[in-house]
Design an enzyme around this catalytic site. Structure first.
Site, PDB file in Angstrom:
ATOM      1  N   SER A 104      60.000 -50.614  22.223  1.00  0.00           N
ATOM      2  CA  SER A 104      60.762 -50.389  23.156  1.00  0.00           C
ATOM      3  C   SER A 104      62.080 -50.675  22.654  1.00  0.00           C
ATOM      4  O   SER A 104      61.948 -51.935  22.579  1.00  0.00           O
ATOM      5  CB  SER A 104      59.707 -50.846  25.006  1.00  0.00           C
ATOM      6  OG  SER A 104      58.733 -49.358  25.108  1.00  0.00           O
ATOM      7  N   ARG A 113      59.457 -59.937  29.683  1.00  0.00           N
ATOM      8  CA  ARG A 113      59.993 -60.100  28.658  1.00  0.00           C
ATOM      9  C   ARG A 113      60.082 -60.990  27.776  1.00  0.00           C
ATOM     10  O   ARG A 113      61.163 -60.821  27.071  1.00  0.00           O
ATOM     11  CB  ARG A 113      60.468 -58.719  27.680  1.00  0.00           C
ATOM     12  CG  ARG A 113      59.720 -57.577  28.341  1.00  0.00           C
ATOM     13  CD  ARG A 113      57.695 -56.948  27.906  1.00  0.00           C
ATOM     14  NE  ARG A 113      57.452 -56.368  28.561  1.00  0.00           N
ATOM     15  CZ  ARG A 113      56.562 -56.234  28.952  1.00  0.00           C
ATOM     16  NH1 ARG A 113      56.583 -57.571  29.617  1.00  0.00           N
ATOM     17  NH2 ARG A 113      56.586 -55.716  29.884  1.00  0.00           N
ATOM     18  N   GLU A 144      65.321 -55.411  23.463  1.00  0.00           N
ATOM     19  CA  GLU A 144      64.096 -56.472  23.123  1.00  0.00           C
ATOM     20  C   GLU A 144      64.092 -56.851  21.544  1.00  0.00           C
ATOM     21  O   GLU A 144      63.843 -57.949  21.477  1.00  0.00           O
ATOM     22  CB  GLU A 144      63.025 -55.663  23.429  1.00  0.00           C
ATOM     23  CG  GLU A 144      62.325 -55.058  24.665  1.00  0.00           C
ATOM     24  CD  GLU A 144      61.061 -54.438  25.393  1.00  0.00           C
ATOM     25  OE1 GLU A 144      60.516 -55.333  24.379  1.00  0.00           O
ATOM     26  OE2 GLU A 144      60.253 -54.030  25.778  1.00  0.00           O
TER      27      GLU A 144
END
Length: 367
Positions: free
Chosen positions: A241, A162, A359
């Protein structure tokens, strides 16, 4: 322009100046000029991975609205012969739908992820056992350090879990992405590597399945968690998320309860530079001896359940999945989302000694 209209959380104040860039030249010229005169600028894609402050954004917000999926010359003899060039503003979900319809494999497990194709490599999006890094060949970028448009082979992005060099601060704007995809004559997927998806498909880990079946299964799994944008599902009013799954040492993982889910991270071959048009380079190696934990499990077992909200707050944990923070009420502010995220971090740290990292990108608001 009210930025809450452009984010999946439906949160964000006004943009001081707004440009809807439908052409790459317009996107480049706007950013270059703003950067030259010292005007603050923000490039916005699908608005799915960002938390924008309630007071808005100073300077110019440039929404990337370029479109186009172009098939480039194939690479005969390659395991992934199909070559595509996709404009940065193309919605990611539209791209996946197109590839599955054509019978091309490589991104089918990434179905249902909101956002734009230009944002995908910045985050190195991944889900259900696939990552963009496996199919990405190159990106065309506006390199703000040189002021030039240039093409970077995928290894220059230093893709990780990520993350990418751009997310870590390298000054560049993605203009288009090049992908390498498979073309099985029976329209089969890449080997399925995620247990939940394999169970849904009725196959073993490592087996393939029809592309359309994989896509349908992924969309169903995501929808059950509120992770597919749906105007009829308040739980989908989120940034997806909100926390990444923590990666810790094996030694630390042994201090956690035995029932805590964990996945050993296998070392991979070192990153290698490859010529444009060749096979995508593998993602950067994972450090040997690390373990990935489940952020959702840590949140739930720190005492925060689905639907949890701080008193008087419009922000809440999704009723379907503890990894998503929602504006299901329609009244949440950026500050309330950040406060809830901070509270969750504190509870998980207190209970397990694990730091959860968000995130989404925070703009005009602090955690």
């Amino acid at each position: 322009m009210k930025l809450s209209d452009l984010t999946t959380l439906r949160i964000g104040g006004e943009a001081e100046r707004f440009v809807d860039a439908t052409e790459t030249d317009e996107l480049v010229e706007t950013v270059v000029e703003a950067d030259r005169v010292g005007e603050p600028w923000l490039v916005l894609g699908g608005g799915s991975n960002v938390l924008i402050g309630d007071d808005g954004v100073e300077g110019v917000v440039v929404r990337v609205a370029t479109r186009g999926i172009e098939r480039m010359p194939d690479a005969p003899g390659s395991a992934r012969p199909i070559r595509l060039r996709v404009q940065a503003g193309e919605p990611w979900e539209a791209l996946v739908e197109h590839t599955v319809r054509q019978g091309w494999s490589g991104v089918e497990a990434l179905s249902g992820i909101p956002g734009s194709c230009g944002a995908a490599p910045i985050q190195n999006i991944g889900a259900y056992g696939q990552e963009l890094a496996e199919s990405l060949v190159a990106v065309e970028v506006l390199d703000l350090d040189s002021g030039e448009r240039t093409t970077w082979p995928a290894p220059l992005l230093e893709l990780g879990y990520r993350t990418s060099s751009i997310k870590r601060g390298r000054r560049a704007v993605v203009l288009s992405i090049d992908l390498a995809l498979g073309a099985d004559e029976d329209a089969r997927s890449r080997p399925v590597r995620y247990a939940q998806l394999a169970d849904a498909l009725g196959v073993e880990i490592g087996e393939t399945a029809p592309l359309v079946g994989v896509r349908a299964a992924v969309l169903a799994l995501r929808a059950a968690k509120g992770m597919v944008l749906d105007p009829d599902d308040p739980d989908s009013v989120s940034a997806g998320s909100f926390f990444t799954n923590p990666i810790v040492s094996e030694a630390f993982a042994r201090t956690l309860p035995g029932e805590a889910p964990r996945w050993a991270q296998q070392p991979e071959a070192p990153t290698r530079a490859v010529p444009l048009g060749a096979e995508p380079a593998p993602p950067p190696p994972v450090v040997e001896g690390t373990v990935k934990l489940s952020a959702a499990w840590l949140i739930e077992h720190s005492g925060i359940g689905r639907g949890f909200a701080l008193p008087g707050s419009g922000a809440a944990v999704s009723k379907k999945h503890t990894l998503a923070l929602t504006n299901a009420s329609g009244t949440a502010t950026a500050r309330e989302v950040a406060q809830l995220a901070g509270y969750i971090q504190t509870r998980v740290m207190s209970e397990f000694g694990v730091v959860l990292h968000p995130e989404p990108v925070f703009l005009g608001v602090e955690l």
